[in-house]
Design an enzyme around this catalytic site. Sequence first.
Site, PDB file in Angstrom:
ATOM      1  N   LYS A 172       9.292  38.669  45.087  1.00  0.00           N
ATOM      2  CA  LYS A 172      10.465  39.211  44.393  1.00  0.00           C
ATOM      3  C   LYS A 172      11.335  39.991  45.376  1.00  0.00           C
ATOM      4  CE  LYS A 172      11.655  42.973  42.063  1.00  0.00           C
ATOM      5  NZ  LYS A 172      13.100  42.932  42.308  1.00  0.00           N
ATOM      6  N   GLU A 247       4.452  49.742  52.477  1.00  0.00           N
ATOM      7  CA  GLU A 247       5.348  50.219  53.545  1.00  0.00           C
ATOM      8  C   GLU A 247       6.445  51.017  52.856  1.00  0.00           C
ATOM      9  OE1 GLU A 247       4.697  49.901  56.616  1.00  0.00           O
ATOM     10  OE2 GLU A 247       3.037  48.495  56.391  1.00  0.00           O
ATOM     11  N   CYS A 281      14.444  52.086  57.297  1.00  0.00           N
ATOM     12  CA  CYS A 281      13.344  53.039  57.139  1.00  0.00           C
ATOM     13  C   CYS A 281      12.981  53.703  58.472  1.00  0.00           C
ATOM     14  CB  CYS A 281      12.130  52.345  56.536  1.00  0.00           C
ATOM     15  SG  CYS A 281      11.654  50.895  57.492  1.00  0.00           S
TER      16      CYS A 281
END
Length: 479
Positions: A172, A247, A281
């Site tokens: 997804k 993560e 990130c």
Amino acid sequence: MEKIANYINGELHAPKNGQYINNLNPAISEVYSLIPESDVEDLNLALDASEKAFPGWSNTSVEERSAILFKIAALITEDLERLALAECTDTGKPLHLAQTVDIPRASANMAYFAHAITQFSQKSHHMTDAINYTLNQPIGVVACISPWNLPLYLFTWKIAPALAAGNCVIAKPSEITPYTAYLFSKICIKAGLPAGVLNILHGTGSQIGNAIIEEPRIKAVSFTGGTETGKTIASISAPMLRKVSLELGGKNPAIVMADTDLESTVKQLVKASFSNQGQICLCASRLIIQDTIYDQFKALFIKEAAKLRVGDPLETKNDLGAIISKTHYQKIKSYIDLAFEEGGKLLLGTKPPKINERCQSGYFLGPHIIEGLSMDSRVNQEEIFGPVVTLTSFKKIEEAIQLANQSDYGLAGTIWTKDLTTAHSIANELQSGIVWVNCWMIRDLRTPFGGMKNSGVGREGGFDALNFFTETKNVCVKF
Ligand code: NDP
């Protein structure tokens, strides 16, 4: 209006419930396609297809799996321009960034794991009266859920090792950035990936994302996204005793020592702080600078960051494009307001960027630099995920390490110094899954990738990813 389709059992399908949600281009704030609002009915079809495909796919030779992954990698490269434009339209990121980073890396992910699976060897342990050999076998049907900031890049980073190891996948993408995943499904069809091996379901995290996570037929979950979503996934998965790789967010420190090559450090840190509008990130967000060079660093850093051009992501001259969405734009702005309330001083970012006619309704923010905040302020503790950094000074190395580690996150830290002994000793102390010395974002796909503390559980990359996507079995044979 174009309707994006789910990819189930090797074919493109409309969602069973006929429901769609808007897909917006954040640079112009206009809806340009529709995303299936998939639900459990679509999930059940995908699960049936995956379970049916699993015995065949898990028993193919590594050479066969590798060949298909290489084919997909080549087709991504062939389609680079179209994919890059789609990524730029979905995310608002500069087109040149998608052309040079996102899409080449998506292809590299597929090619890397196509190679890696052929080199994934198992161990044996000899005893005087027996021999043990270890098997790493595919798990079954696994889920890969990815975020919006590096859409195809992170999507393929999970799917490639899962497929290479012989699993079937329900994937997804983020509902905000579905388009390249849709194009990827067409590439998989063209590459001849057998039906049901990979299924891509579009829709919201709260509906289809949650349905995937709640489903016990899913045997492992690889997730990249926010820490709160990661905690939810962990709590739903724990009673099922299911493997999870998480993560999550970051609040990355950059320690700048007085002996550093200032000009080069400033240039690289501007990139590390503001690339992709600070929505990576791994971006540096807390710059911790030795006091003797603080003023000099500050002046140079402001000067260099002020040169960044913000605007229409289609114009090659622009370094920064649009923020992903109105909601996220407002979130970032609220942190800038909070910085004032917490006693911070805005050094750059007071003037809104000048944007061309086409992008007048888009969500644009220039680089923001703030000083004067304590390390326990919310602005220094919470992930903003935008073009906002803080500057803090320190006197001694111990203080720098303490400030850097004063965070619930532990993803990626950077150290800037000419003295390698200093670099090694700081690297040893940093509570970060990744440490870069005098560089940022140099990535070798063989290395373990992931974070400590609230930045996640487990490591991706290299054989760590292949280990995650396999069950380890020891077989002991008596002589
Ligand atoms: P979210 O956690 O909101 O979403 C990530 C993905 O999870 C999306 O596909 C989302 O769908 C889906 N999702 C949301 N809720 C659920 C749920 N209850 N069950 C299952 N799936 C769900 O993160 P963002 O997309 O906002 O991404 C930004 C975050 O990702 C930042 O915190 C960033 O630090 C982190 N990140 C971490 C990286 C790392 O390697 N450590 C790399 C890149 C980003 P939908 O979008 O449709 O809601």
